[in-house]
Design a protein around this motif. Structure first.
Motif, short mmCIF file in Angstrom:
data_model
loop_
_atom_site.label_atom_id
_atom_site.label_comp_id
_atom_site.label_asym_id
_atom_site.label_seq_id
_atom_site.Cartn_x
_atom_site.Cartn_y
_atom_site.Cartn_z
N ALA A 1 10.84 4.68 -1.84
CA ALA A 1 10.25 3.48 -0.93
C ALA A 1 9.12 3.80 -0.16
O ALA A 1 8.02 3.01 -0.14
CB ALA A 1 11.45 3.11 0.13
N ASN A 2 9.05 5.02 0.22
CA ASN A 2 7.76 5.86 1.02
C ASN A 2 6.49 5.75 -0.12
O ASN A 2 5.41 5.40 0.27
CB ASN A 2 7.87 6.81 1.72
N LYS A 3 6.80 6.12 -1.35
CA LYS A 3 5.67 6.14 -2.26
C LYS A 3 5.19 4.53 -2.61
O LYS A 3 3.96 4.47 -2.63
CB LYS A 3 6.44 6.73 -3.53
N ILE A 4 6.03 3.71 -2.72
CA ILE A 4 5.64 2.30 -2.89
C ILE A 4 4.78 1.86 -1.72
O ILE A 4 3.93 1.10 -2.06
CB ILE A 4 6.98 1.52 -3.19
N SER A 5 5.44 2.18 -0.69
CA SER A 5 4.72 1.46 0.68
C SER A 5 3.19 2.00 0.88
O SER A 5 2.28 1.57 1.39
CB SER A 5 5.67 1.65 1.91
N ASN A 6 3.10 3.32 0.53
CA ASN A 6 1.90 3.93 0.54
C ASN A 6 0.88 3.53 -0.37
O ASN A 6 -0.42 3.51 -0.02
CB ASN A 6 2.00 5.52 0.17
N ASN A 7 1.35 2.96 -1.24
CA ASN A 7 0.34 2.22 -2.36
C ASN A 7 -0.11 0.96 -1.95
O ASN A 7 -1.16 0.59 -2.27
CB ASN A 7 0.91 2.20 -3.93
N TYR A 8 0.94 0.11 -1.51
CA TYR A 8 0.80 -1.26 -1.15
C TYR A 8 0.56 -1.78 0.17
O TYR A 8 0.20 -2.92 0.47
CB TYR A 8 1.78 -1.99 -2.01
N ILE A 9 1.22 -0.95 1.03
CA ILE A 9 1.07 -1.30 2.62
C ILE A 9 0.29 -0.65 3.40
O ILE A 9 0.30 0.63 3.29
CB ILE A 9 2.62 -1.48 3.18
N PRO A 10 -0.70 -1.31 3.91
CA PRO A 10 -1.83 -0.54 4.74
C PRO A 10 -1.20 0.21 5.92
O PRO A 10 -0.18 -0.24 6.66
CB PRO A 10 -2.58 -1.49 5.03
N PRO A 11 -1.58 1.54 6.30
CA PRO A 11 -0.98 2.13 7.37
C PRO A 11 -1.32 1.41 8.75
O PRO A 11 -2.32 0.67 8.95
CB PRO A 11 -1.62 3.49 7.24
N LYS A 12 -0.47 1.63 9.57
CA LYS A 12 -0.48 0.83 10.92
C LYS A 12 -1.70 1.47 11.87
O LYS A 12 -2.02 2.60 11.59
CB LYS A 12 0.40 0.83 11.79
N LYS A 13 -2.58 0.45 12.44
CA LYS A 13 -3.62 1.05 13.17
C LYS A 13 -3.57 1.31 14.75
O LYS A 13 -4.44 1.99 15.18
CB LYS A 13 -4.88 -0.07 12.95
N ASN B 1 -9.13 -7.17 18.51
CA ASN B 1 -9.28 -8.13 17.33
C ASN B 1 -8.71 -7.29 16.10
O ASN B 1 -9.27 -6.85 15.12
CB ASN B 1 -10.77 -8.19 16.85
N ILE B 2 -7.50 -7.13 16.31
CA ILE B 2 -6.28 -6.38 15.15
C ILE B 2 -5.23 -7.16 14.70
O ILE B 2 -4.51 -7.89 15.72
CB ILE B 2 -6.02 -5.00 15.81
N GLY B 3 -4.92 -7.17 13.70
CA GLY B 3 -3.73 -7.82 13.15
C GLY B 3 -2.27 -7.49 13.94
O GLY B 3 -2.21 -6.35 14.01
N LEU B 4 -1.54 -8.48 14.31
CA LEU B 4 -0.22 -8.13 14.70
C LEU B 4 0.58 -7.22 13.87
O LEU B 4 1.38 -6.22 14.29
CB LEU B 4 0.59 -9.28 15.11
N ASP B 5 0.48 -7.42 12.54
CA ASP B 5 1.48 -6.60 11.56
C ASP B 5 0.84 -5.14 11.51
O ASP B 5 1.35 -4.07 10.86
CB ASP B 5 1.46 -7.04 10.16
N SER B 6 -0.39 -4.80 12.39
CA SER B 6 -1.19 -3.29 12.29
C SER B 6 -0.55 -2.58 13.59
O SER B 6 -0.95 -1.52 13.69
CB SER B 6 -2.46 -3.60 12.17
N ILE B 7 0.32 -3.31 14.28
CA ILE B 7 0.61 -2.80 15.55
C ILE B 7 2.27 -2.20 15.50
O ILE B 7 2.99 -2.89 14.97
CB ILE B 7 0.62 -3.96 16.75
N VAL B 8 2.08 -1.11 16.02
CA VAL B 8 3.76 -0.43 16.39
C VAL B 8 3.74 -0.39 17.83
O VAL B 8 2.94 -0.16 18.50
CB VAL B 8 3.66 1.04 15.92
N PHE B 9 4.98 -0.80 18.28
CA PHE B 9 5.27 -0.78 19.75
C PHE B 9 6.42 0.08 20.01
O PHE B 9 7.54 -0.13 19.50
CB PHE B 9 5.64 -2.47 20.39
N LEU B 10 6.25 0.83 20.94
CA LEU B 10 7.29 2.03 21.27
C LEU B 10 7.76 1.87 22.77
O LEU B 10 6.80 1.95 23.58
CB LEU B 10 6.77 3.35 21.11
N ASP B 11 8.78 1.73 22.92
CA ASP B 11 9.64 1.36 24.36
C ASP B 11 11.00 1.84 24.21
O ASP B 11 11.81 1.43 23.39
CB ASP B 11 9.44 -0.02 24.55
#
Length: 225
Positions: free
Chosen positions: A9-21, A122-132
């Motif tokens: 799954a990680n191999k696939i996501s590395n190729n197709y899903i941009p890393p979070k910013k 000016n960043i996409g919501l899907d590029s955000i990780v929220f830690l709480d």
């Protein structure tokens, strides 16, 4: 085999899903142990004085590593801003105020503060990780802005890093020098916006930047840029 499945799954996501910013972080019991508004600073768990303190120091070191690899850091915390910012100067910490591109430390709903930061950077919501650490705060953010990535950190700080890594949010194999300087770029951009707001006209603003231009020859090192 669960581990094998995760690897694929990680191999696939590395190729197709941009890393979070952008990683947006709570403060109390997320990057230090205790509630800064209710306790004297010396009682906050954050360094070598206790096993719990060392756990939170490692969490801060992990976040610092994310920043050094091009990830932006921001704060969203329900706290008194002056008290929280002052504690960010504590010498026991690995991470400092200057490591964050922006912050919202107030008593507003956290999802509203996240939306404010999203607009600011000016960043996409899907590029955000929220830690709480607080499950109700996580649930509220997931309900109102489901595009944001919100890992279930659980109740054991010693597992926070492992839980975050399981989601494979960050792909450091393809990080460029421009990515690594992203945090500095946003900080400079915010300063530029403040100068622009103070200037009486656009020409005055441009002069205040003291911009210089250098011409260089095209070569194999700069052709991508």
């Amino acid at each position: 085999n669960v581990n094998f499945t995760n690897i694929i799954a990680n191999k696939i996501s590395n190729n197709y899903i941009p890393p979070k910013k952008l990683v947006i972080i709570d403060l109390d019991n997320t990057i230090w142990g205790g509630v800064i508004g209710d306790q004297v600073p010396s009682s906050i768990k954050i360094g070598d004085e206790s096993p719990e303190g060392r756990i939170f120091r490692d969490i801060q070191s992990y976040l610092k590593m994310l920043k050094l690899n091009g990830c932006l850091l921001a704060i969203v915390s329900k706290n008194e801003e002056k008290i929280a910012l002052n504690f960010l100067k504590d010498k026991r910490k690995t991470i400092n105020k200057s490591d964050f591109v922006t912050y919202r430390i107030n008593w507003e709903k956290k999802y509203k503060n996240i939306l404010s930061i999203k607009k600011d950077l000016n960043i996409g919501l899907d590029s955000i990780v929220f830690l709480d650490d607080n499950p109700s705060e996580r649930s509220e953010v997931m309900n109102f802005i489901p595009e944001v990535n919100v890992p279930d950190l659980g109740s054991s700080p010693e597992e926070y890093i492992n839980i975050i890594n399981l989601h494979n949010y960050f792909n450091f194999k393809n990080i460029s020098s421009e990515d690594k300087n992203r945090s500095s770029f946003y900080i400079v951009e915010k300063k530029r916006e403040k100068l622009k707001a103070k200037a009486s006209n656009y020409s005055q603003f441009l002069k205040s930047l003291n911009t210089s231009i250098n011409f260089i020859k095209l070569n194999s090192e700069n052709i991508d840029r």
